[in-house]
Each structure stands twice: as structure tokens, then as C-alpha cells.
Design an enzyme around this catalytic site. Sequence first.
Site: not given
Length: 312
Positions: A241-242
Site C-alpha cells: 500500500l504505497h
Amino acid sequence: MNRQSLIIDCDPGVDDAVALMLAFAAPALELLAVTTVAGNVPGRLTQRNARMMRQIAGREDVPVFGGAERPMKRPPAGAGEFHGPEGLGDLEPFEPAAIVGDGPAANAIVDLVMRRPEGSVAVAVLGPMTNLALAMRREPRLAERLGPVVVMGGARSEGGNITASAEFNIWADPDAAAVVFGSGCSVVAFGLDVTHQVRATEPRIEAIEAVESEPARTATAMLRFSQRVERTVVGWQAAPLHDACPIAWLMAPELFELKPCRIEVETQSDLTRGHTAVEFRVDAAAARHHWAVKADGQGVFDLIAATLGAAA
């Protein structure tokens, strides 16, 4: 509570959508505007997608400004294979009720930062840095007026996700990234080295899914789409989950470990375009750049679930 004034510059994008849902719900953040840029999908879609997320979150008080349709010097790129052709995975697109704000994103960034006290406005750049670089070109005093610039971009020990050494956001417009990193403003960079530590495992997705609200359901849909693509295209079981990482750091900096550094971006070589050269041998007291090296992945997901739950 001291609220952090914030502009989010993004290219939604499924992980941008989760970051927006977190920011829209966060009492600690005074969200001044969302600006959009072409990146994961074309600019006409990123600004619509940001307005969709705003409507789902019930935050029509936050203006959305459309921005750059292409990089500063290069042809447009895209990442639809990881975000779906419309940019938001399986979510059915719709035309939001509230329209896009007047004027380009770069102008909005300049206006919002310059009218507030020096150092008080943070900018979270979750896509290519084109809008912020154009704003800096438009107003040379902008860099010295900015609060922290928190960036999702770059790679060092993890290697790249678009080439062997480059992460997509930096690769998409390396010239803009070079402007921002070279401007003298304070930059905290969350590259793949740390975002790969924040993974959407099934229990973490289920915790967000348990929240009874439309924003939580939307975030869950984004995470499930990313999980499916990651397993199919990359072969990993849990997608990173950047883009939520910079937002989470603004809310809870204790979830991350940073190291002072100097960051420069390769703009000349086609082979290493967008490579981030991260040099830790610097005077820590004088360093204007910091590189995230460690994240509490569970803590980030707990923060998202708790924030969305409190807003439900």
C-alpha cells in the site's frame, strides 16, 4: 489539536484512493485542496477519480484542481494494468456532482502556500511531481515557504517497479522530481524500500472491511483489487500500500523510521531514467532530505481502520 494544513497532489489510482479516504477522515489534517496529475491513468480520469473519492467521503468542502496532462519533457506514461482502465479497479465510475476547481493545479498550489504562514502547509505528492515542479517554476519563493513535502516515490535497496532501478512515480517525470529534490525544500521520501513493508494482508483488509461506512467499503474494494492484481501479475500474496504511507506519517510519524540523506534523480540516461540516488553520508543536522527505511505495517493499517471507523 494542532492540525497540519495539507495539499494532496495525486493521480488516483487505487492506492491514491485509499490515501484520500484516510486523509478525508483524519481530524489531524486540514485538507486545503486535492490536486491531480496524469500518471496512473490520464489526467481527465485522475481529476474525475479524485472528485469521486471526495463525494464518497462527503468532503465536497475540499476543492479539487486538475493539473498537468503530461510530464515536463517526456511522453505520458500510464499504469492501467495495476489500477484498471478507469484507475479505480472494479469501482463503477460516475460523474461526481461537484465540479473541478478553477485554474490549473500549479496555480492552486502557489496560491494556497503563499497566502499562509511560512512552513505551515505540507504537500503530499502521491504521483509524478509535475504539478509541484511547475508551481516552483511559477513562483521561485515557493520552496522556502513550503512545509514538509512528503513524497511517495523512489527506490534504493528494493530496486524499481518499472525498471530495474526506478519506481514509477519518479520514472514517469524524472525532470520534475529533479526540480523538487533540487529546490532546497524539506522532502521526506517514502520509496519502495518502505512501502513494500506495508502490505495488504487478508486480516488487515478484513479489519477495514468491518467498518460500516461507504469510505471504508470503497477502501476495501481498492485493496481487494490490488491484492488480486498483485497475485496475478507479480506473484506476491499481499500488495504493498504505497500512497497511504506519506499520509500515515503526517498523522503518526512514530510508525516510520527515517534517515537523513541527499536524494538526486537520474534524468540523462534512458537505462537508469528516474533512478533515485540516495546518499546517507551527509551532515544530519543540515540534511534537507529524509528517506524512510522502516515502517510498522500493522500500525499503518490499524491507523486506517481506526480513522475510518471514528468517522463512520
